[in-house]
Design a protein around this motif. Structure first.
Motif, PDB file in Angstrom:
ATOM      1  N   LYS A  49      41.577  23.845  36.588  1.00 63.45           N
ATOM      2  CA  LYS A  49      40.280  23.506  37.196  1.00 63.45           C
ATOM      3  C   LYS A  49      40.009  24.284  38.494  1.00 63.45           C
ATOM      4  CE  LYS A  49      39.701  18.876  35.241  1.00 63.45           C
ATOM      5  NZ  LYS A  49      40.776  18.895  34.281  1.00 63.45           N
ATOM      6  N   LEU A  50      40.934  25.143  38.910  1.00 64.66           N
ATOM      7  CA  LEU A  50      40.765  25.863  40.173  1.00 64.66           C
ATOM      8  C   LEU A  50      39.829  27.059  40.011  1.00 64.66           C
ATOM      9  CD1 LEU A  50      44.437  25.992  41.567  1.00 64.66           C
ATOM     10  CD2 LEU A  50      42.659  24.327  42.082  1.00 64.66           C
ATOM     11  N   SER A  51      39.115  27.382  41.092  1.00 68.25           N
ATOM     12  CA  SER A  51      38.270  28.586  41.094  1.00 68.25           C
ATOM     13  C   SER A  51      39.169  29.821  41.203  1.00 68.25           C
ATOM     14  CB  SER A  51      37.311  28.549  42.283  1.00 68.25           C
ATOM     15  OG  SER A  51      38.056  28.687  43.490  1.00 68.25           O
ATOM     16  N   ASP A  52      38.593  31.001  40.990  1.00 62.60           N
ATOM     17  CA  ASP A  52      39.368  32.242  41.062  1.00 62.60           C
ATOM     18  C   ASP A  52      39.988  32.422  42.443  1.00 62.60           C
ATOM     19  OD1 ASP A  52      38.756  32.751  38.489  1.00 62.60           O
ATOM     20  OD2 ASP A  52      37.244  34.283  38.875  1.00 62.60           O
ATOM     21  N   GLU A  53      39.241  32.063  43.486  1.00 58.07           N
ATOM     22  CA  GLU A  53      39.733  32.234  44.854  1.00 58.07           C
ATOM     23  C   GLU A  53      40.882  31.264  45.142  1.00 58.07           C
ATOM     24  OE1 GLU A  53      40.359  33.557  48.649  1.00 58.07           O
ATOM     25  OE2 GLU A  53      39.307  34.524  46.977  1.00 58.07           O
ATOM     26  N   GLU A  54      40.728  30.010  44.695  1.00 55.53           N
ATOM     27  CA  GLU A  54      41.802  29.014  44.882  1.00 55.53           C
ATOM     28  C   GLU A  54      43.047  29.432  44.104  1.00 55.53           C
ATOM     29  OE1 GLU A  54      39.401  24.785  45.407  1.00 55.53           O
ATOM     30  OE2 GLU A  54      39.438  25.736  43.434  1.00 55.53           O
ATOM     31  N   MET A  55      42.830  29.972  42.911  1.00 53.27           N
ATOM     32  CA  MET A  55      43.949  30.420  42.070  1.00 53.27           C
ATOM     33  C   MET A  55      44.668  31.593  42.729  1.00 53.27           C
ATOM     34  SD  MET A  55      45.316  29.485  39.228  1.00 53.27           S
ATOM     35  CE  MET A  55      46.989  30.087  39.037  1.00 53.27           C
ATOM     36  N   ARG A  56      43.894  32.485  43.334  1.00 52.66           N
ATOM     37  CA  ARG A  56      44.487  33.658  44.003  1.00 52.66           C
ATOM     38  C   ARG A  56      45.412  33.214  45.129  1.00 52.66           C
ATOM     39  NH1 ARG A  56      43.838  37.213  48.133  1.00 52.66           N
ATOM     40  NH2 ARG A  56      42.268  35.930  49.139  1.00 52.66           N
TER      41      ARG A  56
ATOM     42  N   GLU B  70      52.393  45.415  48.457  1.00 53.50           N
ATOM     43  CA  GLU B  70      51.019  45.064  48.056  1.00 53.50           C
ATOM     44  C   GLU B  70      50.768  43.557  48.034  1.00 53.50           C
ATOM     45  OE1 GLU B  70      47.926  47.725  45.570  1.00 53.50           O
ATOM     46  OE2 GLU B  70      49.932  47.503  44.760  1.00 53.50           O
ATOM     47  N   PRO B  71      51.658  42.748  47.386  1.00 52.33           N
ATOM     48  CA  PRO B  71      51.418  41.297  47.426  1.00 52.33           C
ATOM     49  C   PRO B  71      51.442  40.722  48.843  1.00 52.33           C
ATOM     50  CG  PRO B  71      53.479  41.798  46.250  1.00 52.33           C
ATOM     51  CD  PRO B  71      52.788  43.090  46.507  1.00 52.33           C
ATOM     52  N   LEU B  72      52.222  41.337  49.742  1.00 55.17           N
ATOM     53  CA  LEU B  72      52.249  40.869  51.135  1.00 55.17           C
ATOM     54  C   LEU B  72      50.896  41.108  51.801  1.00 55.17           C
ATOM     55  CD1 LEU B  72      55.727  42.390  52.082  1.00 55.17           C
ATOM     56  CD2 LEU B  72      55.238  39.957  51.795  1.00 55.17           C
ATOM     57  N   LEU B  73      50.307  42.258  51.528  1.00 50.91           N
ATOM     58  CA  LEU B  73      48.995  42.601  52.099  1.00 50.91           C
ATOM     59  C   LEU B  73      47.911  41.695  51.518  1.00 50.91           C
ATOM     60  CD1 LEU B  73      47.414  44.606  53.890  1.00 50.91           C
ATOM     61  CD2 LEU B  73      47.170  46.075  51.889  1.00 50.91           C
ATOM     62  N   VAL B  74      47.951  41.475  50.211  1.00 52.02           N
ATOM     63  CA  VAL B  74      46.948  40.631  49.541  1.00 52.02           C
ATOM     64  C   VAL B  74      46.950  39.222  50.123  1.00 52.02           C
ATOM     65  CG1 VAL B  74      46.472  39.452  47.331  1.00 52.02           C
ATOM     66  CG2 VAL B  74      46.891  41.902  47.363  1.00 52.02           C
ATOM     67  N   HIS B  75      48.157  38.719  50.455  1.00 52.37           N
ATOM     68  CA  HIS B  75      48.258  37.344  50.963  1.00 52.37           C
ATOM     69  C   HIS B  75      48.341  37.267  52.490  1.00 52.37           C
ATOM     70  CE1 HIS B  75      48.290  35.398  47.082  1.00 52.37           C
ATOM     71  NE2 HIS B  75      49.100  36.327  46.650  1.00 52.37           N
ATOM     72  N   GLY B  76      47.841  38.309  53.155  1.00 57.26           N
ATOM     73  CA  GLY B  76      47.535  38.169  54.579  1.00 57.26           C
ATOM     74  C   GLY B  76      48.492  38.767  55.587  1.00 57.26           C
TER      75      GLY B  76
END
Length: 322
Positions: free
Chosen positions: A82-89, A118-124
């Motif tokens: 039920k999560l939105s794409d942003e919440e899922m990300r 890359e995943p470190l950059l994506v998550h802030g």
């Protein structure tokens, strides 16, 4: 006592079959057809079955890399479906995947440092210095050296590439890692090294794994509990000791009878299954295994068995135990 980290209930994934001049939907492939299970914090749940039984599709549907057709997937307190794409990300930092082919899952144009950071950059994590430091730390953790960060995937062996894939999955300190046949493309000697590494990481970082494989000995080595899949259905689920010593489902019995014994004095009766695996676009009515089952009864052709607990923590979908 450990609490459930992941609860999968009634999960289905059906793919449309297109046909005709207009490309209309003329049928559905029932890749995953109504499966339910729970994964506890800190455990390793193995999922086994022959090719095409829906193991990998289950893993991808749990992470919503492909959208489930039906069912709920609860991770901690979140219903992922039920999560939105942003919440899922945002949630994906806690849920990661290690893929089957370590070369296909790594971008050949990027250095190892870029792949892992890359995943470190994506998550802030914006600081270049901190990302570089974290990449070097992760490489050491998975048994590589910090100078490997400046090389490209083609400069590594299969086992080393899989270590890079593991380092990338660990980058944001996830809680759950879905391992999609992570050692099936590797040599046997390298397989054991990767499995031992994954066990170490589980203990050191308090990880939880869903370990998907078709090799029963690999699953026995690493798992706490094992689920057996056949044609999109979960047919048996229990602790690994119970499963290997006292399999209840005829399909599990046939699978285990095919595993060669190291002791030449032990004579095992081989159970040979007749026929081929049915088409998942048109699965048999009743129990999906009845067309090949040596113990099939009349009820098996009409009524689908309920996936139920027949002994303490031993779940089976079979009319023999009604």
């Amino acid at each position: 006592m450990a609490k459930p980290l992941l609860e999968v209930s009634g999960l289905k994934k059906h793919f449309d079959i297109k046909g005709g001049v207009l490309g209309r939907t003329i049928g559905k492939v029932k890749a995953v057809n109504d499966i339910s299970f729970t994964v506890m914090e800190g455990e390793i749940l193995g999922i086994v079955g022959e090719s095409g039984c829906g193991k990998s599709t289950t893993g991808k549907a749990i992470l919503r890399l492909i959208e489930p057709t039906e069912g709920t997937v609860k991770f901690e307190d979140h219903d992922i479906t039920k999560l939105s794409d942003e919440e899922m990300r945002k949630l994906r930092r806690d849920m990661q995947m290690i893929f089957q082919d370590p070369y296909a899952s790594l971008n050949p144009r990027h250095t190892v440092e870029k792949i892992i950071s890359e995943p470190l950059l994506v998550h802030g994590l914006k600081s270049d210095e901190k990302r570089k430091e974290r990449v070097h730390e992760l490489l050491e953790v998975v048994g590589l050296s910090s100078y490997h960060a400046y090389r490209y995937p083609h400069q590594f062996s299969g086992g080393q590439r899989q270590r890079i894939g593991i380092a990338r999955a660990l980058a944001n300190n996830p809680k759950l890692i879905i391992c999609d046949e992570p050692v099936s493309a590797l040599d046997v000697s390298v397989q054991s090294q990767i499995l031992n590494l994954m066990n170490e990481l589980r203990d050191n970082f308090n990880l939880t794994y869903i370990f998907i494989a078709h090799d029963l000995s690999v699953v026995k080595h690493i798992s706490d509990r094992v689920g057996v899949m056949y044609l999109g259905n979960l047919v048996e689920l229990t602790d690994k000791e119970k499963l290997y010593e006292d399999p209840k489902h005829p399909y599990t019995q046939a699978l285990l009878s095919a595993v060669p014994s190291l002791d030449p004095d032990i004579k095992k009766e081989r159970i040979i299954l007749e026929g081929d695996v049915p088409n998942p676009a048109n699965p048999p009515k009743g129990c999906v295994f009845h067309t090949r089952c040596p113990k099939a009864m009349d009820i098996c052709k009409i009524e689908k068995p309920v996936f139920a607990e027949v002994e303490d923590h031993h779940f089976v979908a079979c009319h023999l135990y009604d």
